[in-house]
Design a protein around this motif. Structure first.
Motif, PDB file in Angstrom:
ATOM      1  N   ALA A 143       0.772  -1.242   0.000  1.00  0.00           N
ATOM      2  CA  ALA A 143       0.000   0.000   0.000  1.00  0.00           C
ATOM      3  C   ALA A 143       0.812   1.306   0.000  1.00  0.00           C
ATOM      4  N   ASP A 145       2.870   4.295  -1.041  1.00  0.00           N
ATOM      5  CA  ASP A 145       3.255   4.595  -2.424  1.00  0.00           C
ATOM      6  C   ASP A 145       3.814   6.005  -2.569  1.00  0.00           C
ATOM      7  N   HIS A 166      -1.819   7.223  -1.159  1.00  0.00           N
ATOM      8  CA  HIS A 166      -2.873   6.351  -0.644  1.00  0.00           C
ATOM      9  C   HIS A 166      -2.767   6.078   0.859  1.00  0.00           C
ATOM     10  N   LYS A 169      -6.030   6.120   3.451  1.00  0.00           N
ATOM     11  CA  LYS A 169      -6.812   4.930   3.807  1.00  0.00           C
ATOM     12  C   LYS A 169      -5.944   3.812   4.383  1.00  0.00           C
ATOM     13  N   TYR A 170      -4.760   3.632   3.826  1.00  0.00           N
ATOM     14  CA  TYR A 170      -3.976   2.439   4.153  1.00  0.00           C
ATOM     15  C   TYR A 170      -2.835   2.680   5.136  1.00  0.00           C
ATOM     16  N   ALA A 232     -11.152   1.185  -8.834  1.00  0.00           N
ATOM     17  CA  ALA A 232     -10.873   2.495  -8.239  1.00  0.00           C
ATOM     18  C   ALA A 232     -11.141   3.573  -9.271  1.00  0.00           C
ATOM     19  N   VAL A 260      -9.685   6.743  -0.761  1.00  0.00           N
ATOM     20  CA  VAL A 260      -8.345   6.165  -0.814  1.00  0.00           C
ATOM     21  C   VAL A 260      -7.306   7.273  -0.771  1.00  0.00           C
ATOM     22  N   ALA A 261      -7.615   8.399  -1.421  1.00  0.00           N
ATOM     23  CA  ALA A 261      -6.660   9.502  -1.479  1.00  0.00           C
ATOM     24  C   ALA A 261      -7.398  10.818  -1.697  1.00  0.00           C
ATOM     25  N   GLU A 292      -9.791   9.975  -4.910  1.00  0.00           N
ATOM     26  CA  GLU A 292      -9.964   8.616  -5.433  1.00  0.00           C
ATOM     27  C   GLU A 292     -10.756   7.771  -4.442  1.00  0.00           C
ATOM     28  N   GLU A 294     -12.642   3.679  -4.041  1.00  0.00           N
ATOM     29  CA  GLU A 294     -12.467   2.329  -4.584  1.00  0.00           C
ATOM     30  C   GLU A 294     -13.581   1.406  -4.102  1.00  0.00           C
ATOM     31  N   TRP A 332      -3.037  10.120 -12.343  1.00  0.00           N
ATOM     32  CA  TRP A 332      -2.013   9.823 -11.347  1.00  0.00           C
ATOM     33  C   TRP A 332      -0.606  10.070 -11.870  1.00  0.00           C
ATOM     34  N   HIS A 383      -0.524  15.712   0.131  1.00  0.00           N
ATOM     35  CA  HIS A 383      -1.531  14.751   0.585  1.00  0.00           C
ATOM     36  C   HIS A 383      -2.513  15.484   1.495  1.00  0.00           C
TER      37      HIS A 383
END
Length: 477
Positions: A143, A145, A166, A169-170, A232, A260-261, A292, A294, A332, A383
């Motif tokens: 996850a 990135d 991301h 979320k992750y 996504a 997610v982002a 984003e 998903e 992206w 972010h």
């Protein structure tokens, strides 16, 4: 502002030939870099304004070789600067003249994948993106990135606790790291954590992750891999005012929605990235969000509909939802290439600070004021979902005084992050860049306690010694 380095130890410099000869017996001939021309490739990292020629460079291939080199350097009193791919934007891998660089780039294999338990054990020199590539055939991915994921190593990610688009979320590296093999300064090899959740004992893994190569060198890591979502869809949302984009981000998070982002770009960044990626970014917008979501198509549609409703009071000027994988990839590509695309048109310093999301409107306005006060330009791309800011301060290094003005502006921006309840770094680390600002975030007692912990692992301060903590007032074990 000019970042200081400690003066090299003349006794170590005088022994260089003997030290190199000692290293020669520990690794293969091609793993020892000694000539000036070859060492020059390792004199800087992503913070290219600063550079120092290392004493030597060692590129081991196994944990045992790393241990042998560390043991030798410890006994000889030689400083060691750990290095992954050298993408650090905070100067975390810049050398010193009296230090050996120990790079893990040759240690780049996947050692084991356990799909049923969702783990992968890898050597620490593997690139971030290569982990996902190794498990994609079974529908899994790794996850975290960071934008440099094509080049950066998992070793560097662990050192700086890297995140990425991301992470909203992750989570960041620490949320996806389960265990490491760590080589201590004296060559001792220890296993921390493991291949299961909640390892017994103290959370030493949490201490190692984000320690910027000052506690030891990670040679292997066990990471969590996740099943990829069914689908996504990113959406582009343009705004007529910077403050509206920041307020919209805070409102989405405040409503309990976790996409997610959520990535932010201002007009400067939009223009730069669109010229590079041709992603269909709204060039008439003052700010843009990439949001984003998903899941299955129905889930994506429902979440996007809720986000659009939340955004309405902030008067979005445009909305574009990706309709294909090609469109998503282009969207992206622009975001992931922001740093490189900016480098095509200008020199820049990339800052990294974190703030509470509710402070976004105020902070974005103040960043604009700071930039103008120095007569510079700033491209904001960051972010937004977790408040991790990345202002890119543009300057011309060939104009005397411009770099110093850019550094001073960046210092003000980082202090602003602390003032509103945030911190000096989100994912780039402290390195040399923010080292002297640590006294702004922490009081003397806080810093002394951190240094005491560090000194337990490395009493003589041989590991990455010019980084993280102010040069004055360091505490030995």
């Amino acid at each position: 502002m000019t970042i200081a380095f400690p003066l090299p130890d003349p006794a170590i410099l005088a022994r260089r030939d003997a030290i190199v000869e000692g290293l020669r017996g520990l690794v293969a001939p091609e793993a020892l870099v000694t000539s000036e021309d070859e060492r020059r490739a390792f004199e800087t990292d992503g913070l290219t304004a600063y550079r120092k020629m290392p004493l030597a460079v060692v590129l081991p291939s196994t944990t045992q070789e790393v241990a042998a080199v560390m043991r030798y350097c410890h006994e000889a009193g030689v400083k060691v600067v750990p290095r992954g791919a050298g993408t650090s934007l905070a100067g975390g891998a810049i050398a010193q003249e009296d230090a050996v660089i120990l790079g893990v780039a040759k240690m780049n294999r996947v050692l084991e994948v356990d799909f049923s338990n969702r783990t992968a054990r890898v050597q620490a020199g593997i690139t971030n993106l290569a982990i996902s590539a190794a498990v994609a055939h079974e529908g899994f991915f790794y996850a975290p990135d960071p934008s440099s994921q094509l080049a950066c190593t998992i070793a560097g990610n662990i050192a700086m606790n890297s995140g990425g688009a991301h992470c909203l979320k992750y989570g960041v590296t620490t949320n996806n790291l389960m265990g490491v093999t760590l080589v201590m300064i004296d060559g001792t090899v220890v296993e921390i954590g493991g291949d299961h959740l909640d390892a017994a004992g103290y959370d030493l893994l949490g201490l190692v992750c984000g320690s910027e190569g000052q506690l030891g060198i990670v040679t292997e890591a066990t990471v969590r891999i996740l099943r990829a979502a069914e689908g996504a869809r990113p959406a582009l949302m343009g705004f007529g005012r910077v403050e509206d984009a920041g307020a919209c981000t805070a409102a989405i998070i405040g409503a309990g929605i976790i996409p997610v982002a959520i990535e932010y770009m201002d007009r400067e960044a939009i223009t730069i990235c669109e010229a590079f990626a041709h992603a269909g970014y709204p060039l008439d917008a003052e700010a843009m969000l990439i949001i984003e979501v998903e899941g299955c198509q129905q889930e994506c549609d429902a979440m996007l509909a809720r986000i659009v409703e939340i955004a309405k009071p902030f008067n979005p000027t445009s909305l574009k939802v990706s309709q294909s994988e090609a469109e998503s990839a282009a969207i992206w590509k622009g975001r992931k290439s922001a740093f490189g695309a900016t480098g095509r048109i200008s020199d820049y310093i990339c800052m990294d600070g974190t703030i509470p999301t509710g402070q976004l409107p105020r902070v974005l306005e103040r960043i604009g004021e700071i930039t103008k006060s120095y007569g510079l330009r700033c491209a904001n791309v960051f972010h937004a979902g977790d408040g991790n800011l990345h202002p890119l301060i543009l300057f011309d290094i060939n104009t005397p005084g411009e770099m110093e003005k850019a550094e001073a502006a960046g210092e003000e921006m980082l202090k602003l992050c602390v003032e509103v309840g945030g911190c000096l770094t989100g994912e780039h680390g402290v390195g040399i860049e923010k080292r002297d600002l640590m006294t702004y975030q922490y009081n003397p007692e806080d810093l002394q306690q951190q240094m005491r912990v560090r000194a337990v692992f490395d009493p003589a301060w041989l590991m990455n010694p010019a980084k993280v903590f102010p040069l004055e007032g360091r505490i030995a074990a």
